[in-house]
Design a protein around this motif. Structure first.
Motif, PDB file in Angstrom:
ATOM      1  N   ARG A  97       0.839  -1.207   0.000  1.00 25.61           N
ATOM      2  CA  ARG A  97       0.000   0.000   0.000  1.00 25.61           C
ATOM      3  C   ARG A  97       0.868   1.248   0.000  1.00 25.61           C
ATOM      4  NH1 ARG A  97      -0.403   4.009   2.619  1.00 25.61           N
ATOM      5  NH2 ARG A  97       1.027   3.150   4.162  1.00 25.61           N
ATOM      6  N   LYS A 127      10.000   1.209   4.719  1.00 26.14           N
ATOM      7  CA  LYS A 127       9.558   1.348   6.106  1.00 26.14           C
ATOM      8  C   LYS A 127      10.637   0.851   7.076  1.00 26.14           C
ATOM      9  CE  LYS A 127       5.343   2.737   5.076  1.00 26.14           C
ATOM     10  NZ  LYS A 127       4.836   4.062   5.395  1.00 26.14           N
ATOM     11  N   SER A 157       0.877   5.702  -0.667  1.00 28.61           N
ATOM     12  CA  SER A 157       0.195   6.955  -0.972  1.00 28.61           C
ATOM     13  C   SER A 157       0.577   7.324  -2.399  1.00 28.61           C
ATOM     14  CB  SER A 157       0.649   8.054  -0.012  1.00 28.61           C
ATOM     15  OG  SER A 157       0.175   7.792   1.286  1.00 28.61           O
TER      16      SER A 157
HETATM   17  C1  LIG Z   1      -3.317  11.859   8.783  1.00 30.36           C
HETATM   18  C2  LIG Z   1      -2.470  11.897   7.530  1.00 30.36           C
HETATM   19  C3  LIG Z   1      -2.352  13.062   6.827  1.00 30.36           C
HETATM   20  C4  LIG Z   1      -1.585  13.139   5.663  1.00 30.36           C
HETATM   21  N1  LIG Z   1      -1.514  14.318   4.964  1.00 30.36           N
HETATM   22  C5  LIG Z   1      -0.740  14.398   3.879  1.00 30.36           C
HETATM   23  C6  LIG Z   1      -0.634  15.624   3.175  1.00 30.36           C
HETATM   24  O1  LIG Z   1      -1.261  16.627   3.524  1.00 30.36           O
HETATM   25  N2  LIG Z   1       0.165  15.669   2.098  1.00 30.36           N
HETATM   26  C7  LIG Z   1       0.876  14.564   1.666  1.00 30.36           C
HETATM   27  O2  LIG Z   1       1.608  14.658   0.682  1.00 30.36           O
HETATM   28  N3  LIG Z   1       0.762  13.372   2.296  1.00 30.36           N
HETATM   29  C8  LIG Z   1      -0.021  13.266   3.391  1.00 30.36           C
HETATM   30  N4  LIG Z   1      -0.154  12.054   4.045  1.00 30.36           N
HETATM   31  C9  LIG Z   1       0.463  10.844   3.473  1.00 30.36           C
HETATM   32  C10 LIG Z   1       1.823  10.568   4.101  1.00 30.36           C
HETATM   33  O3  LIG Z   1       2.725  11.540   3.667  1.00 30.36           O
HETATM   34  C11 LIG Z   1       2.270   9.161   3.684  1.00 30.36           C
HETATM   35  O4  LIG Z   1       1.420   8.218   4.317  1.00 30.36           O
HETATM   36  C12 LIG Z   1       3.714   8.900   4.069  1.00 30.36           C
HETATM   37  O5  LIG Z   1       4.583   9.655   3.253  1.00 30.36           O
HETATM   38  C13 LIG Z   1       4.108   7.423   3.933  1.00 30.36           C
HETATM   39  O6  LIG Z   1       3.898   6.981   2.616  1.00 30.36           O
HETATM   40  P1  LIG Z   1       2.987   5.697   2.318  1.00 30.36           P
HETATM   41  O7  LIG Z   1       1.569   6.081   2.672  1.00 30.36           O
HETATM   42  O8  LIG Z   1       3.168   5.413   0.845  1.00 30.36           O
HETATM   43  O9  LIG Z   1       3.476   4.574   3.170  1.00 30.36           O
HETATM   44  C14 LIG Z   1      -0.904  11.979   5.201  1.00 30.36           C
HETATM   45  C15 LIG Z   1      -1.018  10.777   5.934  1.00 30.36           C
HETATM   46  C16 LIG Z   1      -1.782  10.739   7.092  1.00 30.36           C
HETATM   47  C17 LIG Z   1      -1.888   9.444   7.859  1.00 30.36           C
END
Ligand SMILES: Cc1cc2nc3c(=O)[nH]c(=O)nc-3n(C[C@H](O)[C@H](O)[C@H](O)COP(=O)(O)O)c2cc1C
Length: 192
Positions: free
Chosen positions: A13, A182, A15
């Motif tokens: 998974r 991670k 983002s």
């Molecule tokens: C509560 C929350 C808020 C987040 N807000 C942002 C954001 O405003 N901008 C962004 O680029 N990523 C945001 N993220 C995503 C994180 O940056 C991302 O989960 C992190 O870089 C790890 O990457 P992955 O999700 O691929 O493991 C957010 C994640 C969480 C849990």
């Protein structure tokens, strides 16, 4: 080939961000699947503390313009960056759907706020993991785009007892990124 083991699905998974989106609009079935699965999350007293507002079609440009206006008018001069403003409006035509994630608390709520926040985060993780089944759909949780501004709360038509917790931003991708970097869980765990 997508992994189909739960451990692999969790590890794969990622983002996925608007700069990776092609601009193709996702099928409504993707959105309803994510919302259905978010609604399966654990929540104390079965109080369903989440509300979702789906933004798509013509409303996307209007919403992003509102987020840009909020950034322009509410950012301290020393923190303002033109590239950031351009990035917000540059998302027009890339994002397929944005799901505003709203916490709804009743006046006589039996839960404490932290519990409701936790329940909502469980729901968002369900949305993240649900994307696995759609090869070309990616997304992420954003707490940018005016999340903490009263002007955005009003634009989205939220009630007094409701709080914007960010958005689940979705788009179509050609190839979904899955690699992660991670740290080992042992770094953050101890046994008493
Ligand atoms: C509560 C929350 C808020 C987040 N807000 C942002 C954001 O405003 N901008 C962004 O680029 N990523 C945001 N993220 C995503 C994180 O940056 C991302 O989960 C992190 O870089 C790890 O990457 P992955 O999700 O691929 O493991 C957010 C994640 C969480 C849990």
């Amino acid at each position: 080939m997508q992994p189909n083991n739960i451990n692999e699905i969790i590890s794969a998974r990622r983002s996925i961000y608007p700069r990776e989106f092609t601009g193709t609009v996702l099928d409504e079935h993707v959105i309803s699947t994510l919302l259905h699965n978010a609604n399966q999350a654990p929540n104390h007293h079965s109080n369903y503390p989440w509300r979702f507002v789906v933004i798509t079609g013509d409303k996307l440009a209007e919403w992003l313009q509102k987020a840009a206006e909020i950034y322009r008018t509410e950012t301290l001069p020393e923190k303002f960056r033109q590239e950031k403003l351009d990035k917000i409006t540059g998302n027009i035509g890339r994002i397929s759907h944005a799901i505003a994630i709203v916490m709804h608390r009743d006046e006589n709520a039996k839960t404490v706020e932290t519990e409701d926040i936790c329940a909502i985060a469980c729901g968002v993780q369900n949305m993240y993991l649900s994307l696995h089944q759609f090869e070309h759909a990616g997304g992420y949780w954003s707490t940018g785009l005016g999340t903490y501004s009263p002007a955005m709360k009003s634009y989205l038509g939220l009630e007094d007892g409701e709080k914007l917790m960010g958005y689940f931003i979705l788009g179509h991708v050609d190839v979904k990124r899955t690699e992660g970097h991670k740290k080992d869980f042992r770094k953050f765990t101890r046994y008493l």
